[in-house]
Design an enzyme around this catalytic site. Structure first.
Site, PDB file in Angstrom:
ATOM      1  N   ASP A  93      28.578 -35.554  41.969  1.00  9.74           N
ATOM      2  CA  ASP A  93      27.759 -36.296  41.000  1.00  9.74           C
ATOM      3  C   ASP A  93      28.778 -37.146  40.393  1.00  9.74           C
ATOM      4  O   ASP A  93      29.449 -36.751  39.297  1.00  9.74           O
ATOM      5  CB  ASP A  93      26.814 -35.316  40.357  1.00  9.74           C
ATOM      6  CG  ASP A  93      25.983 -34.747  40.967  1.00  9.74           C
ATOM      7  OD1 ASP A  93      25.867 -34.654  42.236  1.00  9.74           O
ATOM      8  OD2 ASP A  93      24.841 -34.252  40.354  1.00  9.74           O
ATOM      9  N   LYS A 106      21.108 -40.725  40.069  1.00 12.21           N
ATOM     10  CA  LYS A 106      20.894 -39.516  39.154  1.00 12.21           C
ATOM     11  C   LYS A 106      20.785 -40.211  37.631  1.00 12.21           C
ATOM     12  O   LYS A 106      21.508 -41.118  37.131  1.00 12.21           O
ATOM     13  CB  LYS A 106      22.027 -38.946  39.057  1.00 12.21           C
ATOM     14  CG  LYS A 106      21.954 -37.497  38.153  1.00 12.21           C
ATOM     15  CD  LYS A 106      23.025 -36.622  38.438  1.00 12.21           C
ATOM     16  CE  LYS A 106      23.063 -35.328  37.215  1.00 12.21           C
ATOM     17  NZ  LYS A 106      24.240 -34.440  37.511  1.00 12.21           N
ATOM     18  N   LYS A 154      17.729 -38.178  41.634  1.00 12.24           N
ATOM     19  CA  LYS A 154      17.830 -36.881  40.800  1.00 12.24           C
ATOM     20  C   LYS A 154      17.473 -36.955  39.379  1.00 12.24           C
ATOM     21  O   LYS A 154      18.153 -37.917  38.897  1.00 12.24           O
ATOM     22  CB  LYS A 154      19.401 -36.359  41.116  1.00 12.24           C
ATOM     23  CG  LYS A 154      19.498 -34.697  40.302  1.00 12.24           C
ATOM     24  CD  LYS A 154      21.021 -34.517  40.789  1.00 12.24           C
ATOM     25  CE  LYS A 154      21.450 -33.321  39.725  1.00 12.24           C
ATOM     26  NZ  LYS A 154      22.531 -32.721  40.175  1.00 12.24           N
TER      27      LYS A 154
END
Length: 219
Positions: free
Chosen positions: A92, A154, A183
């Site tokens: 991430d 995300k 996400k």
């Protein structure tokens, strides 16, 4: 949606700076018990988590240039390579928010491509920190991430003034389409919140409250 299906959408997360190995052990034990898709941890803890999670299906997700995203591309690539050696299976990465606001499209696409290449086929999620962006910038960022070849956009680090919102997830999904997953993370603490995010289009939920979310199913 049953407990297993919900758990498989959750990255069970612990990214605070003031944690211990006992906290990581608890996180990993919960991930095994509840069947979470992954644990999301800082790179230092990868080897310990790898040992705790061996012979399980729980993946190890780590964060890159977290939580600010303002390092150079080569620094981010180095973090990915080192984390990969340690055993990370998903990454991430925080986008360079300043470069995003300055519309440095070519720079950002190149950076994402370099990080994706360094990940050697592993999943890369790009955090855009929606609380700092206009809707136009959120759309712009999602388009860049698609072109860069990452796997997820995300919403948030969880360290900003606001986390995921249903409206943002819906917006990101409308741009991501089938080419990019979404996400949602930051401030998701209950089953009801998680379900709202999933219904809005979230494919994965990042949360430190995974156990509470699962236990809230069916109540």
């Amino acid at each position: 949606m049953n407990r297993y299906e919900l758990a498989q959408k959750i990255d069970h997360t612990l990214l605070r700076p003031n944690i211990s190995l006992l906290d990581i052990e608890r996180l990993c034990n919960e991930a095994k018990e509840f069947g979470f898709y992954s644990v999301c941890i800082n790179p230092y803890y990868i080897p310990y988590a790898k040992e705790l999670l061996k012979d399980t299906k729980v993946k190890i997700c780590t964060v890159i240039d977290f939580p600010l995203g303002a390092s150079t591309t080569s620094m981010k690539v180095y973090q990915v390579r080192e984390s990969l050696k340690l055993g990370a299976e998903e990454f991430d990465m925080v986008i360079n928010i300043g470069a995003l606001k300055d519309k440095k499209r070519d720079y950002l696409i190149s950076e994402i491509r370099e990080v994706v290449k360094a990940a050697e086929g592993k999943v890369v999620k790009v955090i855009i920190e929606t609380c700092y962006l206009t809707d136009e910038e959120k759309i712009y960022a999602t388009e860049i991430i698609k072109e860069g070849g990452a796997h997820f956009v995300k919403t948030s680090t969880g360290f900003g003034p606001q986390g995921a919102t249903v409206q943002d997830v819906r917006l990101l999904k409308s741009i991501a389409g089938n080419d990019l997953k979404v996400k949602a993370s930051g401030g998701i603490r209950t089953f009801e919140q998680a379900l709202e995010m999933i219904n809005a289009g979230a494919d994965r939920i990042g949360t430190s409250s995974g156990v509470s979310i699962i236990n809230g199913l069916g109540k």
